[in-house]
Design an enzyme around this catalytic site. Structure first.
Site, PDB file in Angstrom:
ATOM      1  CD  GLU A   1     -10.573  -3.838 -23.932  1.00  0.00           C
ATOM      2  OE1 GLU A   1     -11.069  -4.900 -24.359  1.00  0.00           O
ATOM      3  OE2 GLU A   1      -9.576  -3.278 -24.413  1.00  0.00           O
TER       4      GLU A   1
ATOM      5  CG  HIS B   1     -14.110  -0.780  -3.225  1.00  0.00           C
ATOM      6  ND1 HIS B   1     -13.821  -1.287  -4.476  1.00  0.00           N
ATOM      7  CD2 HIS B   1     -15.342  -1.269  -2.912  1.00  0.00           C
ATOM      8  CE1 HIS B   1     -14.833  -2.038  -4.895  1.00  0.00           C
ATOM      9  NE2 HIS B   1     -15.766  -2.044  -3.972  1.00  0.00           N
TER      10      HIS B   1
ATOM     11  CB  CYS C   1      -6.329   0.475  21.557  1.00  0.00           C
ATOM     12  SG  CYS C   1      -6.498  -0.305  19.941  1.00  0.00           S
TER      13      CYS C   1
ATOM     14  CB  CYS D   1      -7.310   1.208  15.266  1.00  0.00           C
ATOM     15  SG  CYS D   1      -6.769  -0.022  16.476  1.00  0.00           S
TER      16      CYS D   1
ATOM     17  CE1 TYR E   1      -4.238  -1.258  -0.346  1.00  0.00           C
ATOM     18  CE2 TYR E   1      -3.499  -2.864   1.273  1.00  0.00           C
ATOM     19  CZ  TYR E   1      -4.418  -2.455   0.326  1.00  0.00           C
ATOM     20  OH  TYR E   1      -5.511  -3.228   0.024  1.00  0.00           O
TER      21      TYR E   1
ATOM     22  CG  ASN F   1     -10.934   4.342  -8.943  1.00  0.00           C
ATOM     23  OD1 ASN F   1     -11.099   3.142  -9.130  1.00  0.00           O
ATOM     24  ND2 ASN F   1     -11.060   5.234  -9.905  1.00  0.00           N
TER      25      ASN F   1
ATOM     26  CB  CYS G   1     -10.120   1.330  19.211  1.00  0.00           C
ATOM     27  SG  CYS G   1      -8.768   2.356  18.596  1.00  0.00           S
TER      28      CYS G   1
HETATM   29  P1  OAD Z   1     -10.569  -3.404 -13.359  1.00  0.00           P
HETATM   30  O1  OAD Z   1      -9.079  -3.477 -13.533  1.00  0.00           O
HETATM   31  O2  OAD Z   1     -11.304  -4.668 -13.112  1.00  0.00           O
HETATM   32  O3  OAD Z   1     -11.227  -2.741 -14.671  1.00  0.00           O
HETATM   33  C1  OAD Z   1     -10.720  -1.575 -15.237  1.00  0.00           C
HETATM   34  C2  OAD Z   1     -11.587  -1.231 -16.423  1.00  0.00           C
HETATM   35  O4  OAD Z   1     -11.158   0.023 -16.939  1.00  0.00           O
HETATM   36  C3  OAD Z   1     -11.522  -2.224 -17.576  1.00  0.00           C
HETATM   37  O5  OAD Z   1     -12.851  -2.589 -17.955  1.00  0.00           O
HETATM   38  C4  OAD Z   1     -10.835  -1.438 -18.704  1.00  0.00           C
HETATM   39  O6  OAD Z   1     -11.327  -1.787 -19.999  1.00  0.00           O
HETATM   40  C5  OAD Z   1     -11.234  -0.028 -18.353  1.00  0.00           C
HETATM   41  N1  OAD Z   1     -10.354   1.023 -18.863  1.00  0.00           N
HETATM   42  C6  OAD Z   1      -9.018   0.982 -19.065  1.00  0.00           C
HETATM   43  N2  OAD Z   1      -8.563   2.168 -19.516  1.00  0.00           N
HETATM   44  C7  OAD Z   1      -9.650   2.982 -19.596  1.00  0.00           C
HETATM   45  C8  OAD Z   1      -9.840   4.343 -20.008  1.00  0.00           C
HETATM   46  N3  OAD Z   1      -8.823   5.091 -20.399  1.00  0.00           N
HETATM   47  N4  OAD Z   1     -11.094   4.854 -19.971  1.00  0.00           N
HETATM   48  C9  OAD Z   1     -12.136   4.091 -19.562  1.00  0.00           C
HETATM   49  N5  OAD Z   1     -12.010   2.806 -19.162  1.00  0.00           N
HETATM   50  C10 OAD Z   1     -10.796   2.259 -19.185  1.00  0.00           C
HETATM   51  O7  OAD Z   1     -10.820  -2.334 -12.224  1.00  0.00           O
HETATM   52  P2  OAD Z   1     -12.136  -1.988 -11.389  1.00  0.00           P
HETATM   53  O8  OAD Z   1     -13.366  -2.239 -12.188  1.00  0.00           O
HETATM   54  O9  OAD Z   1     -11.922  -0.627 -10.824  1.00  0.00           O
HETATM   55  O10 OAD Z   1     -11.687  -3.598  -5.210  1.00  0.00           O
HETATM   56  O11 OAD Z   1     -12.058  -3.023 -10.217  1.00  0.00           O
HETATM   57  C11 OAD Z   1     -13.061  -2.959  -9.247  1.00  0.00           C
HETATM   58  C12 OAD Z   1     -12.543  -3.406  -7.935  1.00  0.00           C
HETATM   59  O12 OAD Z   1     -11.888  -4.664  -8.110  1.00  0.00           O
HETATM   60  C13 OAD Z   1     -11.438  -2.544  -7.339  1.00  0.00           C
HETATM   61  O13 OAD Z   1     -11.965  -1.411  -6.659  1.00  0.00           O
HETATM   62  C14 OAD Z   1     -10.837  -3.488  -6.352  1.00  0.00           C
HETATM   63  C15 OAD Z   1     -10.865  -4.810  -7.127  1.00  0.00           C
HETATM   64  O14 OAD Z   1     -11.256  -5.901  -6.411  1.00  0.00           O
HETATM   65  C16 OAD Z   1     -11.121  -3.704  -3.994  1.00  0.00           C
HETATM   66  O15 OAD Z   1      -9.940  -3.626  -3.803  1.00  0.00           O
HETATM   67  C17 OAD Z   1     -12.113  -3.916  -2.906  1.00  0.00           C
END
Ligand code: OAD
Length: 250
Positions: free
Chosen positions: A225, A131, A161, A139, A79, A114, A142
């Site tokens: 996509e 998220h 704690c 923590c 992180y 995000n 707590c």
């Molecule tokens: P993904 O990596 O699953 O999807 C990213 C999406 O962005 C894909 O569908 C790409 O086609 C699209 N993409 C790429 N470049 C782009 C652009 N320039 N403009 C528009 N779209 C574009 O990521 P997320 O959907 O954000 O959760 O993933 C969702 C969650 O999955 C995250 O928040 C995370 C993970 O599990 C946690 O960590 C709880």
């Protein structure tokens, strides 16, 4: 029947946005759902684009309570790298466009998956960080929370704690914050227009916000996509976020 026809997915490029601008101009309530694709425009990797690995570790294992219990320093190292990456980039024209659109719409909600704070930095105000956020630690035991600006000090993980400081992120297997989730569902419910930007739509419950089970809004996906949400939306615009959103914001 007309509604069914209207719901048929229209695949197109970013040209011909005129009627979408009209919908935006006449919308009373707009909800936007974003994912890591919008931050790709700032130079951050998408969540699944990196192949689901950090070094040799599966990100699902790092982003979990079990992973943190096993090796908190390793998880914090991951992180900290991401926090440094977030701070090293700027909000993109797509982030900025959403902040400008918010100023024109009476009721506007931005629900993001995000954790990079780029919407907040771009000036969006009504942001629901589904998220969590990587600018705060909380923590494990707590209610204590603290912001952190730079890398979290690996020597200071233990809280007084008896708990441990962890990133304020929703990990796999954890519930989303109830108040944030309820606000997001309420916004989706009352929206007449919903934009779904840069998400693969694979993670629940966030993705369900854009489905007809939750919203009666006209739902427009902006993504180069096809995604898991494509069959659910009214219109798919196969383009990058910054090819579309700035045009809608002017
Ligand atoms: P993904 O990596 O699953 O999807 C990213 C999406 O962005 C894909 O569908 C790409 O086609 C699209 N993409 C790429 N470049 C782009 C652009 N320039 N403009 C528009 N779209 C574009 O990521 P997320 O959907 O954000 O959760 O993933 C969702 C969650 O999955 C995250 O928040 C995370 C993970 O599990 C946690 O960590 C709880």
């Amino acid at each position: 029947m007309a509604r069914a026809v209207e719901r048929a997915v229209m695949q197109e490029t970013a040209t011909g946005l005129g009627d979408l601008r009209e919908r935006l101009d006449s919308a009373r309530s707009v909800t936007v759902l974003t994912g890591s694709g919008i931050s790709a425009e700032s130079g951050l990797p998408t969540f699944r684009g990196v192949g689901g690995l950090w070094r040799t570790h599966r990100v699902e294992e790092l982003a979990s309570p079990q992973g943190f219990a096993r090796d908190p320093r390793l998880v914090w190292t991951w992180y900290n790298e991401r926090r440094t990456a977030h701070k090293g980039v700027e909000p993109s024209p797509a982030h900025a466009a959403l902040a400008r659109i918010e100023e024109r719409v009476p009721d506007f909600t931005l629900a993001t998956q995000n954790v990079d704070s780029l919407h907040v930095r771009a000036g969006s105000r009504n942001v629901l960080e589904l998220h969590g956020k990587l600018r705060e630690a909380k923590c494990t035991r707590c209610d204590a929370r603290r912001p952190f600006d730079d890398a979290f000090d690996l020597e200071a993980i233990e809280h007084e704690c008896g708990g441990m400081w962890r990133p304020d992120i929703v990990w796999f297997g954890e519930a989303l914050p109830q108040d944030v989730l309820e606000a997001a569902f309420a916004a989706a419910h009352r929206a007449d227009l919903m934009l779904v930007v840069g998400t693969s739509g694979m993670v629940q419950p966030a993705a369900s916000l854009a489905t007809k089970r939750v919203t009666s809004a006209y739902v427009v996906e902006i993504n180069p996509e096809e995604t898991a949400l494509t069959p659910e939306v009214d219109r798919s615009i196969r383009a990058r976020a910054s090819d579309v959103l700035p045009q809608l914001a002017t």
